[in-house]
Design a protein around this motif. Structure first.
Motif, PDB file in Angstrom:
ATOM      1  N   HIS A  75       0.833  -1.196   0.000  1.00 20.04           N
ATOM      2  CA  HIS A  75       0.000   0.000   0.000  1.00 20.04           C
ATOM      3  C   HIS A  75       0.876   1.258   0.000  1.00 20.04           C
ATOM      4  CE1 HIS A  75      -4.118   1.720   1.458  1.00 20.04           C
ATOM      5  NE2 HIS A  75      -3.573   2.462   0.519  1.00 20.04           N
ATOM      6  N   ASP A 403       0.518  -5.299  -8.657  1.00 19.80           N
ATOM      7  CA  ASP A 403      -0.903  -5.130  -8.938  1.00 19.80           C
ATOM      8  C   ASP A 403      -1.515  -4.422  -7.737  1.00 19.80           C
ATOM      9  OD1 ASP A 403      -3.541  -5.209  -9.668  1.00 19.80           O
ATOM     10  OD2 ASP A 403      -3.800  -7.351  -9.296  1.00 19.80           O
ATOM     11  N   SER A 405      -4.667  -2.934  -7.827  1.00 28.86           N
ATOM     12  CA  SER A 405      -6.078  -2.673  -8.126  1.00 28.86           C
ATOM     13  C   SER A 405      -6.960  -2.750  -6.884  1.00 28.86           C
ATOM     14  CB  SER A 405      -6.584  -3.655  -9.192  1.00 28.86           C
ATOM     15  OG  SER A 405      -6.404  -5.004  -8.780  1.00 28.86           O
ATOM     16  N   ASP A 406      -6.594  -3.603  -5.927  1.00 27.64           N
ATOM     17  CA  ASP A 406      -7.425  -3.725  -4.731  1.00 27.64           C
ATOM     18  C   ASP A 406      -7.234  -2.557  -3.764  1.00 27.64           C
ATOM     19  OD1 ASP A 406      -4.763  -4.808  -4.402  1.00 27.64           O
ATOM     20  OD2 ASP A 406      -5.374  -5.466  -2.403  1.00 27.64           O
ATOM     21  N   LEU A 407      -6.275  -1.671  -4.066  1.00 27.88           N
ATOM     22  CA  LEU A 407      -6.011  -0.524  -3.202  1.00 27.88           C
ATOM     23  C   LEU A 407      -6.613   0.758  -3.768  1.00 27.88           C
ATOM     24  CD1 LEU A 407      -2.252  -1.274  -2.458  1.00 27.88           C
ATOM     25  CD2 LEU A 407      -4.237  -1.826  -1.033  1.00 27.88           C
ATOM     26  N   GLU A 409      -9.911   3.207  -5.158  1.00 27.59           N
ATOM     27  CA  GLU A 409     -11.303   3.531  -4.884  1.00 27.59           C
ATOM     28  C   GLU A 409     -11.741   4.639  -5.845  1.00 27.59           C
ATOM     29  OE1 GLU A 409     -11.405   4.926  -0.866  1.00 27.59           O
ATOM     30  OE2 GLU A 409     -10.435   6.836  -1.326  1.00 27.59           O
TER      31      GLU A 409
END
Length: 450
Positions: A75, A403, A405-407, A409
């Protein structure tokens, strides 16, 4: 150079800021998320952890238990190149570099020219005596030495940096000056009563931040402070150029107003804003604000109890203390980009790191005001952050595929629908977040909200 263990990195930063050992914190993730030999990801995680710990200390003053602070390496890496990951209505971010910006080969090495602003591009053309084309600049630079090019451009009011080796920088007068300075210089510069915090369930609720910054390090600091609940007002000027890609990314949670500081009315407006501010974050070239009547002594008299954060490129001492500089130029000067061709860091780590450290310093000063009172000043520099990063040792340059992408918004903004990196750093007692997306430059009035 032996690598410094992750907890020791954070411990060193926190003790520089506070003189204390850090509180409960959980550091997670491997460092192989970014390429290159420098420990950029570890530095990112440490600066984010320090800022989040500082927010937690502010929360304690409000009677709220912060919980265990967390900082994840992946992150942190995403946060440190957030401008590259930003999307507007699904479209990828454009390049932040102007056509003439870049590295150029000289007769004896390399030089980098920074031309992102028209006045800097004009200085390159004037200093080298060429028209504004890449071919003309390339040809002119190819026939000169790197130091000669650097001197010609800087003397014309531009921004340039010769590629130096780490050894050359260590022996340079400015390198010696940077080595003599702390990572963060935080000290009281005047007397003021102890600060009283008004009720809020966020670390910086009710705190007014006036941000006079540009490019990246200063805006990152303001963005961090906004995520912890501060009322951040960024002040720019309508006639000054902007790198819109950076503005879109760093303007999260801030209001934006224009004030013409080159007019008497504008300076009067700035004085009024400062008189009601709690914090001033500024990244003008050292001495620029003092020349228009807003030096540290004048600020302390105008607003006793103000926290001042001064950010510079090459530090506040030495022959280059007032030199224009940017992250990419500092990396060339201090040897971090040493190679043929130059090999810079994988992202603008000096900018981002200095921004997060500045936010931590601001919150630390606010805490000291509550306990001790006083007017406080923090000084940081990109070169100082670079020296600290260099001191952390090296890692395997290989990196795992990234990657993030999950971090990400989505949020609405003045520019459209933004896809952005979520605020980094976990604070269970009051998770940091931005209350709104980036606003268009200058849309707000240059006043404080009631």
């Amino acid at each position: 150079m032996p690598a410094v263990a992750a907890p020791e990195i954070l411990d060193g930063v926190w003790r520089t800021l506070t003189g204390e050992a850090p509180g409960p914190v959980e550091l997670t993730g491997a460092e192989d998320v970014l390429p290159g030999p420098y420990r950029v990801a570890a530095a990112a995680r440490a600066t984010i952890a320090a800022a989040t710990l500082a927010a937690g200390e502010m929360l304690k003053l409000r009677g709220i238990e912060p919980g265990v602070v967390t900082a994840d390496t992946r992150h942190a890496a995403a946060a440190f190149h957030s401008e590259q990951l930003l999307r507007v209505d699904g479209a990828g971010a454009e390049s932040v570099w102007a056509p003439l910006s870049g590295n150029y080969r000289t007769t004896d090495g390399w030089v980098r020219l920074h031309c992102n602003y028209p006045r800097h591009e004009a200085a390159v053309c004037w200093g080298l005596g060429v028209p504004g084309s890449r071919d003309a600049v390339t040809k002119a630079v190819a026939g000169r030495g790197a130091r000669e090019v650097e001197h010609a451009v800087v003397s014309a009011g531009g921004a340039a940096a010769q590629l130096r080796s780490p050894e050359e920088w260590a022996a340079h007068l400015q390198g010696e000056a940077v080595a003599s300075l702390p990572l963060v210089d935080l000290a009281p510069i005047g007397e003021a009563p102890k600060r009283t915090l008004f009720y809020s369930d966020r670390p910086l609720g009710g705190i007014r931040i006036l941000e006079l910054t540009h490019v990246l390090a200063g805006p990152v600091a303001g963005r961090v402070l906004a995520a912890h609940g501060a009322d951040v007002l960024h002040v720019g000027a309508a006639h000054l150029p902007r790198v819109e890609a950076l503005v879109r990314d760093t303007g999260q949670g801030k209001r934006s107003a224009f004030v013409a500081l080159d007019t008497e009315g504008g300076r009067a407006r700035l004085k009024k804003l400062i008189s009601r501010a709690d914090v001033l974050v500024q990244s003008f070239r050292p001495g620029a604000l003092a020349r228009i009547g807003f030096g540290p002594e004048e600020l302390a008299e105008l607003r006793p109890g103000l926290v001042i954060a001064d950010l510079s490129a090459y530090g506040w001492a030495g022959p280059w203390a007032r030199r224009r500089g940017f992250d990419s130029l500092v990396q060339m000067s201090n040897g971090m980009a040493w190679g043929d061709p130059p090999s810079p860091l994988p992202l603008q780590a000096l900018d981002h790191g200095t921004g997060w450290l500045a936010a931590a310093a601001v919150m630390t000063a606010l805490r000291r005001q509550v306990t001790d009172g006083g007017t406080w000043r923090a000084r940081l520099s990109l070169a100082g952050t670079g020296r600290w990063l260099d001191s952390l040792g090296r890692k395997d340059p290989a990196a795992a595929p990234g990657d993030f992408s999950d971090l990400l918004e989505e949020t609405d903004s003045g520019y459209g629908r933004l896809t952005r990196v979520r605020m980094a750093g976990g604070l269970p007692g009051a998770q940091p977040h931005w209350d709104f997306g980036t606003r268009l430059p200058g849309v707000d009035k240059p006043t404080w909200t009631p």
